[in-house]
Design an enzyme around this catalytic site. Structure first.
Site, mmCIF file in Angstrom:
data_model
loop_
_atom_site.group_PDB
_atom_site.id
_atom_site.type_symbol
_atom_site.label_atom_id
_atom_site.label_comp_id
_atom_site.label_asym_id
_atom_site.label_seq_id
_atom_site.Cartn_x
_atom_site.Cartn_y
_atom_site.Cartn_z
ATOM 1 N N ASN A 147 0.732 -1.418 -0.134
ATOM 2 C CA ASN A 147 -0.185 -0.040 0.018
ATOM 3 C C ASN A 147 0.741 1.261 -0.121
ATOM 4 O O ASN A 147 0.492 2.442 0.080
ATOM 5 C CB ASN A 147 -0.812 -0.053 1.174
ATOM 6 C CG ASN A 147 -1.930 -1.017 1.246
ATOM 7 O OD1 ASN A 147 -2.411 -1.457 0.231
ATOM 8 N ND2 ASN A 147 -1.962 -1.651 2.582
ATOM 9 N N HIS B 79 -14.591 -2.426 4.306
ATOM 10 C CA HIS B 79 -13.383 -3.030 5.109
ATOM 11 C C HIS B 79 -13.970 -3.971 6.442
ATOM 12 O O HIS B 79 -14.944 -3.465 6.980
ATOM 13 C CB HIS B 79 -12.445 -1.954 5.535
ATOM 14 C CG HIS B 79 -11.203 -2.672 6.018
ATOM 15 N ND1 HIS B 79 -10.759 -2.692 7.238
ATOM 16 C CD2 HIS B 79 -10.137 -3.347 5.317
ATOM 17 C CE1 HIS B 79 -9.789 -3.495 7.453
ATOM 18 N NE2 HIS B 79 -9.021 -3.976 6.140
ATOM 19 N N GLU C 170 -16.970 3.489 1.378
ATOM 20 C CA GLU C 170 -15.197 4.142 1.356
ATOM 21 C C GLU C 170 -14.895 4.887 0.084
ATOM 22 O O GLU C 170 -15.891 4.733 -0.780
ATOM 23 C CB GLU C 170 -14.506 2.643 1.258
ATOM 24 C CG GLU C 170 -14.496 1.928 2.494
ATOM 25 C CD GLU C 170 -13.807 0.561 2.374
ATOM 26 O OE1 GLU C 170 -13.117 0.533 1.550
ATOM 27 O OE2 GLU C 170 -13.972 -0.311 3.369
ATOM 28 N N SER D 159 -10.891 -1.326 -1.265
ATOM 29 C CA SER D 159 -9.776 -1.834 -0.916
ATOM 30 C C SER D 159 -9.382 -3.131 -2.019
ATOM 31 O O SER D 159 -8.269 -3.478 -2.421
ATOM 32 C CB SER D 159 -9.193 -2.046 0.192
ATOM 33 O OG SER D 159 -10.195 -3.123 0.839
ATOM 34 N N ASP E 27 -14.728 6.147 4.859
ATOM 35 C CA ASP E 27 -13.371 5.766 5.369
ATOM 36 C C ASP E 27 -12.472 6.066 3.897
ATOM 37 O O ASP E 27 -12.563 5.752 2.820
ATOM 38 C CB ASP E 27 -13.515 4.299 5.228
ATOM 39 C CG ASP E 27 -11.930 3.608 5.413
ATOM 40 O OD1 ASP E 27 -11.007 4.270 5.379
ATOM 41 O OD2 ASP E 27 -12.037 2.420 6.250
ATOM 42 N N HIS F 140 -7.627 4.503 1.560
ATOM 43 C CA HIS F 140 -6.902 4.272 0.231
ATOM 44 C C HIS F 140 -6.765 5.836 -0.499
ATOM 45 O O HIS F 140 -6.292 5.710 -1.663
ATOM 46 C CB HIS F 140 -7.298 3.176 -0.738
ATOM 47 C CG HIS F 140 -7.096 1.828 0.067
ATOM 48 N ND1 HIS F 140 -5.861 1.257 0.250
ATOM 49 C CD2 HIS F 140 -7.933 1.120 0.823
ATOM 50 C CE1 HIS F 140 -5.952 0.047 0.688
ATOM 51 N NE2 HIS F 140 -7.200 0.140 1.247
ATOM 52 N N LYS G 207 -0.881 3.624 4.918
ATOM 53 C CA LYS G 207 -1.086 3.295 3.226
ATOM 54 C C LYS G 207 -0.077 4.459 2.727
ATOM 55 O O LYS G 207 1.304 4.251 2.801
ATOM 56 C CB LYS G 207 -2.454 3.055 2.976
ATOM 57 C CG LYS G 207 -2.916 2.072 3.658
ATOM 58 C CD LYS G 207 -4.498 1.685 3.264
ATOM 59 C CE LYS G 207 -5.081 0.894 4.443
ATOM 60 N NZ LYS G 207 -4.623 -0.313 5.059
HETATM 61 C C1 LIG Z 1 -10.656 0.444 3.832
HETATM 62 C C2 LIG Z 1 -9.823 0.333 4.746
HETATM 63 N N1 LIG Z 1 -10.026 0.689 6.151
HETATM 64 C C3 LIG Z 1 -9.427 0.616 7.075
HETATM 65 C C4 LIG Z 1 -8.142 -0.160 6.956
HETATM 66 C C5 LIG Z 1 -7.300 -0.370 8.231
HETATM 67 O O1 LIG Z 1 -6.247 0.333 8.341
HETATM 68 P P1 LIG Z 1 -5.058 0.083 9.132
HETATM 69 O O2 LIG Z 1 -4.271 -0.690 8.371
HETATM 70 O O3 LIG Z 1 -4.451 1.501 9.564
HETATM 71 O O4 LIG Z 1 -5.427 -0.690 10.436
HETATM 72 C C6 LIG Z 1 -7.766 -0.926 5.746
HETATM 73 C C7 LIG Z 1 -6.528 -1.554 5.702
HETATM 74 O O5 LIG Z 1 -6.442 -2.453 4.903
HETATM 75 C C8 LIG Z 1 -8.662 -0.515 4.625
HETATM 76 O O6 LIG Z 1 -8.596 -1.140 3.539
#
Ligand SMILES: Cc1ncc(COP(=O)(O)O)c(C=O)c1O
Length: 390
Positions: free
Chosen positions: A36, A125, A166, A170, A195, A198, A229
């Protein structure tokens, strides 16, 4: 009578037979098409030096934060960083979390109450789903990026209504239609939890993401930004109104009951944003890599139809089937391309895919060679699978 170990071993065996046993990989020096680290900040020597110098010049020393923010783990430095993050993300306030996972479980478990409704995109996620599960609200998924289905589900919702989506998904890399989602939220008086994991760093001025780029930040109830990321460091924050942040300080268990981030992490977050501000060309370089990948794919119709069109650094090619997807990924790896297979149950059965992450340090030649080789391997392997099953 089976022992607990025997029961666990049986479940692992099921994974083996479904071709989806997870094992920790040895990270090898291959051409990175899976991390990432989109902007290359995690391994940027100049940023590393900037972090070390700033840290060394601080008038105090602290290896660990010594406690939770509400006991001994708070610091003026953390509070100043939160103010800076609130300015970057154009919010009244921001609150740091140890990770995006923790921020997501925090907000969804703390805010929706019994009698309320959470309507979420089916592809959000795992951490957001986990948070929703921990709340006592009713939960309904809507079909991925399907506005009609979102409206249908919101039409049946009761209590306070929350929509969860989001900016960039992801596993697919596609971007959610924020403006339309917000229009529907207004119609049903729903609150959006958004969220930006990314898109943090990749989109917008100072890496402030998609909502700020579209000037829609003030219409969103809560925004989550992560730093592990594209920012190349670690941690996360939630940005929103002062009341939202004060509420989280009081009610969000993953914030209250954990040791705060250490000072070194706080310095790293602050310096990573400063570094990006001084090196905006990194975002532009990444956009050229994304454009190069799309242009390359256009040359190969067999892959084009399997490509999930994406303007982000995450590109997915649907293959279908755990065994076939794994075989293709492993052939790419043997040829030095670190591309990973995303298998079911992480994605739906039949939608197993190769997930290709693009970075500023992937040269256009590497991208060209990858797409060409992938096409070759794909044709060869699918033909082989068809012959062996026919
Ligand atoms: C959309 C999304 N939110 C949250 C997270 C979690 O973030 P972190 O890796 O900082 O725990 C991820 C991680 O893969 C993600 O893809």
């Amino acid at each position: 009578m089976w022992s607990i170990e025997e029961k666990l071993a049986l479940r692992l065996q099921e994974r083996v037979s479904q071709n989806n046993l997870r094992e920790l990989p040895i990270v090898q020096k291959k051409i990175d098409f899976c991390s990432n680290d989109y902007l290359g900040l995690a391994s940027n020597a100049a940023l590393a030096q900037q972090i070390q110098q700033t840290y060394a010049q601080l008038p105090f020393l602290q290896n660990g934060s010594t406690g939770s923010r509400l006991i001994s783990g708070n610091s003026l430095y953390a509070m100043e960083l939160e103010e800076a993050l609130a300015t970057t993300f154009q919010a009244e306030k921001a609150l740091l979390f140890n990770s995006g996972y923790s921020a997501n479980t925090a907000i969804l478990s703390a805010i929706p109450q019994k009698g309320d409704t959470i309507v979420y995109d089916e592809y959000i996620h795992a951490s957001l789903k986990e948070g929703a599960r921990l709340s006592f609200a009713s939960r309904y998924p809507f079909r991925h990026n399907d506005l009609e289905d979102l409206e249908k589900k919101l039409g049946k919702a009761t209590g306070e209504k929350f929509v969860v989506a989001e900016s960039v998904y992801s596993m697919d890399g596609d971007v959610a239609p924020l403006e339309e989602i917000l229009r529907i939220c207004r119609k049903y008086n729903a609150h959006l939890i958004w969220d930006e994991a990314h898109s943090t760093g990749v989109w917008g001025e100072n890496g402030n993401g998609i909502a700020c780029t579209q000037q829609l930040q003030n219409q969103i109830f809560a925004r989550i930004y992560t730093f592990g990321k594209a920012m190349g460091v670690h941690g996360a924050c939630i940005a929103g109104s002062a009341v939202l942040i004060d509420y989280l300080v009081n009610f969000a268990r993953p914030f209250i009951y954990t040791t705060a981030l250490p000072l070194h992490s706080l310095v790293s977050i602050r310096e990573a944003f400063k570094f990006l501000q001084a090196n905006t060309y990194l975002q532009h370089t990444l956009y050229t890599r994304i454009a190069a990948f799309a242009a390359e794919l256009m040359k190969y119709p067999s892959l084009q139809t399997r490509w999930i069109k994406s303007e982000s650094a995450i590109q997915a090619i649907k293959i279908g089937g755990n065994a076939l997807t794994k075989t293709i990924a492993s052939q790419l790896q043997t040829a030095d391309y670190d591309v990973r297979a995303i298998l079911s149950p992480t994605v739906k059965e039949g939608e197993e895919r190769l997930r290709i992450c693009l970075h500023v340090y992937n040269t256009e030649e590497e991208i060209r060679n990858l797409v060409e080789y992938l096409t070759h391997v794909f044709m060869q392997t699918t033909a082989g699978f068809a012959a062996s099953s026919g």
